[in-house]
Scaffold this active site. Structure first.
Site, mmCIF file in Angstrom:
data_model
loop_
_atom_site.group_PDB
_atom_site.id
_atom_site.type_symbol
_atom_site.label_atom_id
_atom_site.label_comp_id
_atom_site.label_asym_id
_atom_site.label_seq_id
_atom_site.Cartn_x
_atom_site.Cartn_y
_atom_site.Cartn_z
ATOM 1 C CG ASP A 112 -2.357 -0.097 0.935
ATOM 2 O OD1 ASP A 112 -2.829 0.703 0.114
ATOM 3 O OD2 ASP A 112 -3.031 -0.976 1.496
ATOM 4 C CG ASP A 214 -5.790 4.475 0.838
ATOM 5 O OD1 ASP A 214 -6.605 3.552 0.931
ATOM 6 O OD2 ASP A 214 -5.889 5.552 1.455
ATOM 7 C CD GLU A 286 -16.943 10.125 -7.392
ATOM 8 O OE1 GLU A 286 -17.941 10.623 -7.934
ATOM 9 O OE2 GLU A 286 -16.443 10.592 -6.353
ATOM 10 C CG HIS A 346 -8.892 -2.938 4.023
ATOM 11 N ND1 HIS A 346 -8.643 -2.875 2.666
ATOM 12 C CD2 HIS A 346 -8.638 -1.695 4.501
ATOM 13 C CE1 HIS A 346 -8.257 -1.663 2.346
ATOM 14 N NE2 HIS A 346 -8.252 -0.916 3.436
ATOM 15 C CG ASP A 347 -11.739 0.198 3.379
ATOM 16 O OD1 ASP A 347 -11.418 0.247 4.581
ATOM 17 O OD2 ASP A 347 -11.087 0.736 2.469
#
Length: 557
Positions: A112, A214, A286, A346-347
């Site tokens: 990342d 990210d 977005e 992970h989100d």
């Protein structure tokens, strides 16, 4: 010398410069993968220990979420040093050992890069906030208050509230698109761009094969600080924020998605191209124009190799029409671009719950397998989040167990991201799932133990077995990795398309419904059924018969 050993000797960048095209990238969230020192938090040594398992899946690369020094307000996505390893995860030597083992096993390593913002403890911000005239005073986005003391505009934070925070020292506001402890860098300053690219070069020199960027569309803001317009109610969705968060009430045309972003991405790509066979995938956060930005950021050969957005990461039900529309829109806008698709990370809530809760309980395993096969058959590369290959469901945690500030802020209507971040389960016979000898930082749900690697390893009917089987199948058919895609006319719950690459033509059909389906496809006539996909659909002439939540794959001989 064996090719894998040769890569371990430091030549990982040598080889196919397009290795990323059609690659399957396994995402590792280091806090939750494997703990080796008993502190309840995963570490780099734990990742290295488990790399043979990852390689056994048949994936091509790993993406490691942040492991850099950080105060962990957002669990590593608030970086205080871009060129180090947080002691809770280990050392730079541990990272070097991880790289060497991954390359020995034939795995590429992507990491990342969280460069739209830093931690407020980063030395750059500490200097920036000292005064209005120090050397880094404009490395972040500072502005005066309105005459009445309020923030300069209506911009909102993804994590709730205004995206402006008052600093008593400078007596100005600074921009933070996320937590107040995550101030945004000012990419309009070329020195900032130089500094973050210097950090990227540090990891390239250390042997990484690529990066996941990210919030890649957040780098620039409008210097005019105009108010964002309201977004019409009928256009609101949960692609960039849950419905309880007013962030989704705005059309974010001034605080992100700016045209200047393309110039920086071209600088980033030029740096990658100084090295052999390196690649990047950008996360486009977005809700309205995600596919459009994916296309813009990957068109041609001077920008990013891949991007993904949240089109397949929302709570909207999975449907043939949605998938067809999304892929055709991307291909129409960027015929020479390349997407990277994901249904989980992970989100967001895990796939087996987010979509799987919409099917009958007895059909959840079949549905999970079908989604896996469908994802791995689309044109593009794939990001596979740890635990998806086991069919893990979203963990239901108590409020007192939450760690995620996002969930704590909006509980109970939005429970945050902890439910998809619980520890990986390796051993069904251990209450911590074999993750740690200590107390895990997040609870291990008892139901996850039933899906541990040890429980699925030797079960040919398990989700894990299906992933391994289908990943082998994908590797034997180059058209599934790099081929073109043409959607075929289908009705109801059936999605069908043709994949072609260098003389190989496959026809793929998927039944997303829970009842049998039959479809007539002219393209299927003369196809030989491919039996090693793990699916039991059949063909007779031009008629394909699909079981509930089943699929069929055929090849023109």
């Amino acid at each position: 010398m064996d090719a894998r050993v040769e890569r371990a000797a430091g030549t990982a960048g040598v080889g196919d410069a397009d290795w990323w095209r059609g690659a399957v990238i396994y995402q590792i969230y280091p806090r939750s993968f494997q703990d080796t020192n008993g502190d309840g938090i995963g570490d780099l040594a734990g990742i290295t220990k488990r790399l043979p398992y990852v390689a056994s899946l048949g994936v091509d690369a790993i993406w490691i979420s942040p492991f850099f020094p950080s105060p962990m307000k957002d669990f590593g996505y608030d970086v205080s040093d871009y060129c180090g390893v947080d002691p809770m995860f280990g050392t730079l030597d541990d990272f070097d050992a991880l790289i060497a083992e991954a390359h020995r096993l034939g795995l590429k390593v992507m990491i990342d890069q969280v460069i739209s913002h830093t931690s407020d403890l980063h030395p750059w911000f500490r200097e920036s906030r000292k005064s209005r005239d120090n050397p880094k005073s404009d490395w972040y986005v500072w502005t005066d208050a309105k005459p009445d003391g309020t923030p300069p505009n209506n911009w909102l934070s993804v994590f709730g509230g205004s995206s402006w925070e008052w600093d008593t020292g400078r007596r100005q506001y600074y921009l933070h698109n996320f937590l107040t402890t995550q101030p945004d860098l000012n990419f309009h300053n070329p020195h900032v761009q130089d500094a973050v690219l210097g950090a990227v070069r540090f990891w390239l020199e250390r042997g990484v094969d690529g990066f996941r960027l990210d919030t890649v569309n957040f780098y620039f803001h409008s210097e005019g600080l105009e108010n964002n317009p309201a977004l019409p109610i009928e256009k609101r969705n949960d692609k960039s924020a849950p419905a309880v968060n007013p962030y989704g009430y705005q059309d974010h045309v001034y605080d992100k998605n700016r045209p200047e972003n393309v110039g920086f991405l071209e600088r980033f790509r030029a740096l990658l191209d100084e090295y052999q066979a390196r690649a990047a995938v950008g996360e486009v956060g977005e809700g309205q124009r995600g596919t459009e930005l994916m296309a813009e950021y990957t068109s041609g050969t001077k920008r990013l190799q891949m991007c993904y957005s949240f089109e397949l990461l929302t709570s909207a039900p999975l449907s043939p029409g949605q998938l067809k529309e999304t892929l055709e829109e991307f291909d129409g806008k960027a015929p020479d671009g390349w997407a990277c698709w994901a249904t989980s990370n992970h989100d967001v809530e895990r796939t087996a719950s987010r979509w799987g809760d919409n099917v009958a309980p007895d059909n959840r395993t079949a549905f999970t397998k079908l989604v896996a096969s469908l994802l791995l058959s689309l044109r593009g590369s794939v990001c596979l989040y740890q635990g998806e290959e086991l069919g893990l469901t979203e963990a239901q945690l108590r409020f007192e167990d939450l760690q995620d500030p996002y969930g704590i802020r909006f509980w109970p209507d939005f429970k945050g991201r902890d439910g998809c971040r619980t520890p990986m389960v390796w051993d069904a016979g251990d209450k911590a799932g074999g993750f740690s000898s200590g107390k895990p930082w997040l609870p291990v749900p008892p139901e996850h133990l039933l899906m541990a690697v040890s429980a699925e390893e030797d079960d040919d009917a398990s989700v894990l077995a299906h992933y391994r089987r289908f990943l082998r199948f994908r590797k034997t058919h180059p058209s599934l990795q790099r081929g073109s895609i043409l959607f075929l006319k289908a009705e109801g719950d059936v999605l069908a398309f043709r994949r072609e690459w260098e003389g190989e033509t496959l026809v793929c059909a998927f039944n997303l419904g829970e009842v049998p389906a039959e479809i007539a496809l002219e393209d299927a006539d003369g196809c030989a059924t491919l039996p090693d996909s793990g699916h039991s659909g059949t063909v007779s002439g031009d008629t394909i018969t699909l079981p509930p939540l089943g699929a069929w794959f055929g090849r023109h001989e």
